[in-house]
Design a protein around this motif. Structure first.
Motif, short mmCIF file in Angstrom:
data_model
loop_
_atom_site.label_atom_id
_atom_site.label_comp_id
_atom_site.label_asym_id
_atom_site.label_seq_id
_atom_site.Cartn_x
_atom_site.Cartn_y
_atom_site.Cartn_z
N TYR A 1 0.84 -1.20 0.00
CA TYR A 1 0.00 0.00 0.00
C TYR A 1 0.87 1.25 0.00
O TYR A 1 0.59 2.22 -0.70
N THR A 2 1.94 1.26 0.79
CA THR A 2 2.79 2.45 0.85
C THR A 2 3.47 2.73 -0.48
O THR A 2 3.83 3.87 -0.76
N GLN A 3 3.66 1.70 -1.29
CA GLN A 3 4.33 1.84 -2.58
C GLN A 3 3.34 1.79 -3.75
O GLN A 3 3.75 1.80 -4.91
N ALA A 4 2.06 1.73 -3.45
CA ALA A 4 0.99 1.63 -4.45
C ALA A 4 1.23 0.45 -5.40
O ALA A 4 1.03 0.55 -6.61
N SER B 1 -2.93 8.56 0.48
CA SER B 1 -2.65 8.42 1.91
C SER B 1 -1.16 8.58 2.18
O SER B 1 -0.33 8.15 1.38
N GLN B 2 -0.86 9.19 3.30
CA GLN B 2 0.52 9.25 3.78
C GLN B 2 0.63 8.19 4.85
O GLN B 2 0.04 8.31 5.93
N TRP B 3 1.35 7.12 4.55
CA TRP B 3 1.40 5.95 5.43
C TRP B 3 2.39 6.21 6.56
O TRP B 3 3.54 6.56 6.33
N LEU B 4 1.93 6.03 7.80
CA LEU B 4 2.71 6.39 8.98
C LEU B 4 3.32 5.20 9.72
O LEU B 4 4.31 5.36 10.43
N GLY B 5 2.72 4.03 9.59
CA GLY B 5 3.30 2.88 10.28
C GLY B 5 2.32 1.76 10.49
O GLY B 5 1.10 1.93 10.37
N PHE C 1 -4.05 -5.90 13.64
CA PHE C 1 -3.08 -4.84 13.40
C PHE C 1 -3.75 -3.47 13.39
O PHE C 1 -4.97 -3.36 13.26
N ILE C 2 -2.91 -2.45 13.51
CA ILE C 2 -3.33 -1.07 13.30
C ILE C 2 -2.39 -0.48 12.27
O ILE C 2 -1.18 -0.44 12.48
N ALA C 3 -2.96 -0.03 11.16
CA ALA C 3 -2.21 0.68 10.12
C ALA C 3 -2.56 2.16 10.25
O ALA C 3 -3.73 2.53 10.14
N SER C 4 -1.56 2.98 10.49
CA SER C 4 -1.79 4.41 10.67
C SER C 4 -1.42 5.16 9.40
O SER C 4 -0.42 4.85 8.76
N TYR C 5 -2.26 6.14 9.09
CA TYR C 5 -2.00 6.94 7.88
C TYR C 5 -2.71 8.28 8.01
O TYR C 5 -3.62 8.45 8.81
N ASN C 6 -2.24 9.22 7.22
CA ASN C 6 -2.92 10.50 7.08
C ASN C 6 -3.72 10.45 5.80
O ASN C 6 -3.17 10.19 4.73
N GLU C 7 -5.00 10.67 5.94
CA GLU C 7 -5.88 10.64 4.78
C GLU C 7 -5.75 11.96 4.03
O GLU C 7 -5.96 13.02 4.62
#
Length: 165
Positions: free
Chosen positions: A43-46, A75-79, A98-104
């Motif tokens: 997801y972070t790399q599309a 999305s800006q993927w945070l961790g 899990f918890i995937a954190s991101y900035n929408e």
């Protein structure tokens, strides 16, 4: 992404030694957790092809490539925080919370908390389904102190005139 950079899945390893080989198909994920980490990194790399290909064949029709691409790219993927892993009722099923954190859209922080099921087909792990984990409501341990109640510090004053200022 530089292969020598830290892996987005927060494993502490480099991308080259962690998720890249799974995403590129040079090796299969050995566990549901490893596949979950690779999917997050994808997801972070599309890497939408990997996200779809790592979804169980019975569930792929539910995936919308355009929506996945948009979510990954905006999305800006945070961790990623793996909370727990569990074996299923047999060796061909496993679970990862899990918890995937991101900035929408780079603005609003979101924590995607999910309990995911993985299934093995012909020796290969696939994401099967995920359920959103609802936040646990806050439960007050002691009764709430009102402004006109006696202050809990024992001063004899009303709360609003003492510690509630």
């Amino acid at each position: 992404m530089s292969e020598t950079m830290k892996c987005p899945c927060c494993s502490g390893k480099t991308y080259e030694e962690c998720c890249s080989p799974v995403i590129k198909g040079t090796r299969k994920a050995a566990t549901p957790e490893e596949l979950m980490r690779a999917r997050y990194s994808a997801y972070t790399q599309a890497e939408i092809d990997f996200i779809i290909d790592s979804t169980h064949p019975d569930q792929r029709n539910a995936s919308d490539r355009k929506d996945l691409q948009a979510w990954a790219e905006t999305s800006q993927w945070l961790g990623l925080n793996i909370l727990k892993t569990e074996d299923g009722p047999d060796e061909n099923t496993g679970f990862v919370e899990f918890i995937a954190s991101y900035n929408e859209q780079g603005v609003v922080r979101r924590d995607h908390h999910e309990y995911s099921e993985f299934r093995k087909v012909d020796g290969e792990w696939f994401f099967y389904d995920g359920k959103i984990v609802a936040p646990v409501p806050f439960v007050r341990q002691k009764p709430k102190v009102g402004p006109n109640d006696p202050c809990p510090c024992g001063s004899g004053k009303k709360y609003k005139k003492c510690c509630g200022k």
